[in-house]
Structures are given as structure tokens and as C-alpha cells.
Write an enzyme that holds these catalytic residues in place. Structure first.
Site, PDB file in Angstrom:
ATOM      1  N   SER A 125     -13.073 127.422 -73.242  1.00  0.00           N
ATOM      2  CA  SER A 125     -13.936 128.434 -74.079  1.00  0.00           C
ATOM      3  C   SER A 125     -13.067 129.244 -75.049  1.00  0.00           C
ATOM      4  O   SER A 125     -11.876 129.609 -74.758  1.00  0.00           O
ATOM      5  CB  SER A 125     -14.703 129.134 -73.131  1.00  0.00           C
ATOM      6  N   TYR A 149     -15.977 129.579 -80.617  1.00  0.00           N
ATOM      7  CA  TYR A 149     -16.886 130.376 -81.252  1.00  0.00           C
ATOM      8  C   TYR A 149     -16.235 130.919 -82.409  1.00  0.00           C
ATOM      9  O   TYR A 149     -15.338 131.659 -82.551  1.00  0.00           O
ATOM     10  CB  TYR A 149     -17.175 131.710 -80.096  1.00  0.00           C
ATOM     11  N   THR A 175     -19.461 125.636 -81.073  1.00  0.00           N
ATOM     12  CA  THR A 175     -20.862 126.007 -80.581  1.00  0.00           C
ATOM     13  C   THR A 175     -21.509 126.503 -81.740  1.00  0.00           C
ATOM     14  O   THR A 175     -21.134 127.726 -82.210  1.00  0.00           O
ATOM     15  CB  THR A 175     -20.716 126.859 -79.171  1.00  0.00           C
ATOM     16  N   LYS A 254     -21.896 121.543 -80.806  1.00  0.00           N
ATOM     17  CA  LYS A 254     -22.425 121.777 -79.494  1.00  0.00           C
ATOM     18  C   LYS A 254     -23.645 122.593 -79.832  1.00  0.00           C
ATOM     19  O   LYS A 254     -23.459 123.799 -80.285  1.00  0.00           O
ATOM     20  CB  LYS A 254     -21.448 122.296 -78.717  1.00  0.00           C
TER      21      LYS A 254
HETATM   22  C1  FMN Z   1     -21.232 131.053 -66.940  1.00  0.00           C
HETATM   23  C2  FMN Z   1     -21.690 130.310 -68.176  1.00  0.00           C
HETATM   24  C3  FMN Z   1     -20.639 130.636 -69.286  1.00  0.00           C
HETATM   25  C4  FMN Z   1     -20.717 129.834 -70.319  1.00  0.00           C
HETATM   26  N1  FMN Z   1     -19.872 129.953 -71.337  1.00  0.00           N
HETATM   27  C5  FMN Z   1     -19.812 129.261 -72.623  1.00  0.00           C
HETATM   28  C6  FMN Z   1     -18.967 129.354 -73.673  1.00  0.00           C
HETATM   29  O1  FMN Z   1     -17.973 129.951 -73.543  1.00  0.00           O
HETATM   30  N2  FMN Z   1     -19.007 128.601 -74.419  1.00  0.00           N
HETATM   31  C7  FMN Z   1     -19.882 127.524 -74.885  1.00  0.00           C
HETATM   32  O2  FMN Z   1     -19.880 126.704 -75.797  1.00  0.00           O
HETATM   33  N3  FMN Z   1     -20.795 127.389 -73.797  1.00  0.00           N
HETATM   34  C8  FMN Z   1     -20.860 128.238 -72.762  1.00  0.00           C
HETATM   35  N4  FMN Z   1     -21.742 127.888 -71.507  1.00  0.00           N
HETATM   36  C9  FMN Z   1     -22.637 126.944 -71.883  1.00  0.00           C
HETATM   37  C10 FMN Z   1     -22.255 125.541 -71.198  1.00  0.00           C
HETATM   38  O3  FMN Z   1     -20.991 125.110 -71.977  1.00  0.00           O
HETATM   39  C11 FMN Z   1     -23.009 124.457 -70.998  1.00  0.00           C
HETATM   40  O4  FMN Z   1     -23.615 124.286 -71.873  1.00  0.00           O
HETATM   41  C12 FMN Z   1     -24.096 124.822 -69.882  1.00  0.00           C
HETATM   42  O5  FMN Z   1     -23.449 125.401 -68.735  1.00  0.00           O
HETATM   43  C13 FMN Z   1     -24.885 123.462 -69.101  1.00  0.00           C
HETATM   44  O6  FMN Z   1     -25.660 123.779 -68.654  1.00  0.00           O
HETATM   45  P1  FMN Z   1     -25.590 123.569 -66.875  1.00  0.00           P
HETATM   46  O7  FMN Z   1     -24.811 124.571 -66.399  1.00  0.00           O
HETATM   47  O8  FMN Z   1     -27.036 123.645 -66.468  1.00  0.00           O
HETATM   48  O9  FMN Z   1     -24.946 122.144 -66.493  1.00  0.00           O
HETATM   49  C14 FMN Z   1     -21.423 128.683 -70.416  1.00  0.00           C
HETATM   50  C15 FMN Z   1     -22.415 128.316 -69.205  1.00  0.00           C
HETATM   51  C16 FMN Z   1     -22.436 129.317 -68.257  1.00  0.00           C
HETATM   52  C17 FMN Z   1     -23.129 128.953 -66.914  1.00  0.00           C
END
Ligand code: FMN
Length: 381
Positions: A125, A149, A175, A254
Site C-alpha cells: 500500500s 493512492y 486504487t 482497483k
Molecule cells: C485494514 C485494511 C486496510 C486497507 N488498506 C488499503 C489500502 O491501503 N489500499 C487499498 O487499495 N486497499 C486497502 N484495503 C482494501 C483491500 O485491498 C481489499 O480490497 C479488501 O481488504 C478486500 O476485502 P476482504 O478484506 O473482505 O477480503 C484495506 C483493507 C483493510 C481491511
């Protein structure tokens, strides 16, 4: 070649003499909760708003049932996939998750090393707790992608992409569903912002273009600078086109749910898509990601790879997403919980369980490879 004999992983897990480690997602989540503060755990677990989409993401998988085939000699299962000219041994990647220090001090260092053990791509990330270069140093030449981002100051975006390219990352994931943060009721209740606590500052702190844009470079100014940059509602297709020109790495968008956005993405020249609703953390009330997948796959019609995340909890979910046309999936919360429970070892256990479970699920569906899954039916029930 990653064709491996299907062994009885279930028995292996039962006779394993090591310390017990939770296998089911539900138990893993409960164990992680014990290790984290209320704010930290709430941040990882929760979704936006009333969590309608968070719940739907998992529940919607149940609408699809596998109609398995039998008597097909499934003793050798090839789970490998090809993406952007590379072969990966398993059909999943670790999703970009920011600020992993809230789960464990070793954060992305632990996760990238665990991913490297199994040759599973690690997607780092923008708002990570260790920088692009720190992660590259500990994880060697294992597969790594960088999630971007967008920054209000777009020169910061281009510079981070350049750093990732120089550090050997293989792809850029832009994203597009987080131009501002979703309405996260749980975090407001807990008064918890990991960004404000500085858990997501490593990439900015080491970015000369970002630092040069600040008047002061003390910690407060850095964090304020991140907050100013991360809110980027102006992001649009022209920016995507410009990003495409500024790097030779594949660009993957994404957060695509609408088939018309998938078409526009192809027209803008991107190399891949991730169908995702950010794990239900952005706009509550949006469609479950698995329900959006078939229409996007139909629109894309094989022109570029379509990846998927949001709601994957076990191997049978992976089988369903692949059968619905995903070329690969990403796993989110499960590995974060593994990290919280037991650091690098915990992430390794989660990855290994997904590997074994996926292999068993593909074999029991009656397939011997990912391509072969197209011969298996999914029925709505
Ligand atoms: C705690 C947390 C932080 C996240 N941080 C980011 C991030 O920094 N960038 C991003 O594109 N997605 C982020 N996501 C989304 C994840 O990439 C992903 O789309 C998502 O966790 C998928 O769903 P799931 O956790 O139900 O499998 C984050 C998700 C969580 C749970």
C-alpha cells in the site's frame, strides 16, 4: 511448474505437532481481536456505514453453488496462473492493506517475507508502515506490486511509482474507489485514525518530492501533508492516461464494479482491473463484489486480466470467483489477522492454509487446473 500431488492436507493439519493456529476465518478473527486494541481491531474488521456491503460480500458467495464433477483423476492439480507475462504458482495475491503496524510491529516486513516464502505476490500500500525500499530489501526478488493512492500533488504519485519501478516492483495498482475515505462509523466511535497516528507515513517520509513540497518536515507537518494529499476527488481518466505514459509497468485499476467503467479502462489503455468494493469499507450499500464480477468479465471479454477481491475467506470462495471469470483473486483481512496473531509465522500459516484449501477445493470440484474449472458448473441456489 507448480503441478503438485494433492496430499491430504486436512490430515496434515490435524496431526501437526506445532502450536495450534486457527484455521477458520471466524476463529482467526476472534484470536486477532484478543491481540489488538479496540481501535485497531475495529479499523480492520469494520466496513463503512451500517456495514451492509461488508455483510453482503461474504453472504453473496452462498448464492452460487458448485456442481462438482467426479471420476476425473484429480491427483495432480496445477494451480498456477499467468499475469502480465509472469507465472505465479497460486491463483491469489495479498491485497494492499495500509498501516500494518496496527496489527504487528514488523508490519509489511513480516508480510512480504511470508509472501516470498510461497512466491505469492505482495501488493504494498501507499500508506504502509515500512517504505517501498525497506520492503524490497527484506523480501529480495520475490514478486511485489505497488498500490498507488493518487496524491493531490501528482508529481508525488509519479515519483512513488518511479521508486517502485527502481526497487523492482512488477506492477502498479491504482486504487480508484478511495478518492476520499468512506464514512467509517466504527472508527468515529472509537476515535481511531491510524493515519493520524503516523502508521501510514513511511513512503511519504522517504519521498524527496513530497518532502520538498512541505514548508516544514517535522512529524506533524508530514502527517498533515499526507492528509492533504490523500483526499483527491479530482482523479479522472486523464490522470490514468498520464500515469500510463509515466511508467513502463503494467497499470491495474482497483475498485471497478460497473461494466462501463471496465470498458473505459480498456479504452484508456490500462493493463488489468480488480473488481472490488474495498472490502465494504468505502461506499456502503454498493453491490457485493462477487455479484458485480460476471458483468465486468462479460464486458472485458478476455481483453485484459480481471482480478477480484472482497469477501474471499476460504478455498471454495476462490473456486467460485475463478469460475465466474476472475483470473486471480486477492486476500485481505485474513492475512492481517494472521499477522496480528503470530507475525510472519501467522501470515505464513494463513497463506499455507489458503494454498491447501484451494488445491483441495479445485480437485473436489473435479478440475485439475484453473483453466479446467471452466468445465465445472456453478448453479444459483
Ligand atoms: C485494514 C485494511 C486496510 C486497507 N488498506 C488499503 C489500502 O491501503 N489500499 C487499498 O487499495 N486497499 C486497502 N484495503 C482494501 C483491500 O485491498 C481489499 O480490497 C479488501 O481488504 C478486500 O476485502 P476482504 O478484506 O473482505 O477480503 C484495506 C483493507 C483493510 C481491511
Amino acid at each position: 511448474m507448480s503441478t503438485t500431488k494433492v496430499k491430504d492436507a486436512y490430515i496434515e493439519n490435524i496431526v501437526n505437532e506445532d502450536d495450534y493456529f486457527p484455521v477458520s476465518f471466524e476463529e482467526l478473527e476472534a484470536e486477532a481481536q484478543k491481540k489488538m486494541s479496540v481501535g485497531e481491531y475495529g479499523y480492520v474488521r469494520s466496513g463503512a456505514g451500517g456495514e451492509e456491503t461488508l455483510r453482503k460480500n461474504q453472504e453473496s458467495f452462498k448464492k452460487f453453488s458448485i456442481l462438482p464433477r467426479v471420476l476425473r483423476n484429480v491427483s495432480n492439480v496445477d494451480t498456477s496462473i499467468n499475469l502480465f507475462g509472469r507465472t505465479y504458482p497460486h491463483p491469489f495475491l495479498l491485497a494492499p492493506v495500509g498501516m500494518l503496524k496496527l496489527a504487528h510491529e514488523e508490519a509489511e516486513l513480516a508480510v512480504s517475507k511470508a509472501a516470498a516464502t510461497y512466491n505469492v505476490p505482495f501488493v504494498q500500500s501507499t500508506v504502509s508502515s515500512y517504505s517501498i525500499e525497506d520492503v524490497a530489501e527484506v523480501s529480495g526478488d520475490s514478486p511485489k506490486w505497488f498500490q498507488l493512492y493518487w496524491s493531490n500533488n501528482k508529481e508525488v504519485s509519479f515519483h512513488m511509482v518511479k521508486r517502485a519501478e527502481e526497487a523492482g516492483y512488477e506492477a502498479i495498482v491504482l486504487t480508484v474507489d478511495t478518492v476520499m475515505l468512506g464514512w467509517r462509523e466504527e472508527d468515529m466511535k472509537n476515535r481511531f485514525s491510524p493515519l493520524k497516528l503516523g502508521f501510514g507515513k513511511a513512503n511519504y517520509e522517504q519521498d524527496s518530492v513530497f518532502l520538498a513540497s512541505l514548508e516544514n518536515t517535522d512529524q506533524d507537518s508530514i502527517i498533515q501533508g499526507i492528509l492533504d494529499n490523500i483526499f483527491h476527488p479530482t482523479l479522472n481518466w486523464d490522470d490514468v492516461a498520464e500515469l500510463k505514459e509515466r511508467t513502463s509497468l503494467p497499470i491495474i485499476l482497483k475498485g471497478i464494479l460497473h461494466p462501463e467503467d471496465a470498458r473505459l479502462a480498456i479504452l484508456s489503455g490500462v493493463d488489468g482491473l480488480i473488481v472490488s468494493n474495498h472490502g465494504g469499507r468505502q461506499l456502503d450499500g454498493v453491490v457485493a463484489a462477487i455479484d458485480a464480477l460476471p458483468q465486468v468479465v462479460e464486458e472485458v471479454n478476455g481483453e485484459i486480466p480481471v482480478l477480484f477481491d472482497s469477501g474471499i475467506r476460504r478455498g471454495s470462495d476462490i473456486v467460485k470467483a475463478l469460475r465466474l471469470g476472475a483470473d486471480a483473486v486477492l486476500i485481505g483481512r485474513p492475512f492481517v489477522y494472521g499477522l496480528a496473531v503470530a507475525g510472519q509465522t501467522g501470515v505464513e500459516k494463513v497463506i499455507n492454509n489458503f494454498i491447501q484449501d484451494t488445491k483441495v477445493s479445485i480437485a473436489l470440484a473435479g478440475a485439475s487446473s484453473i483453466q479446467d474449472l471452466s468445465t465445472i458448473k456453478l448453479v444459483k441456489s
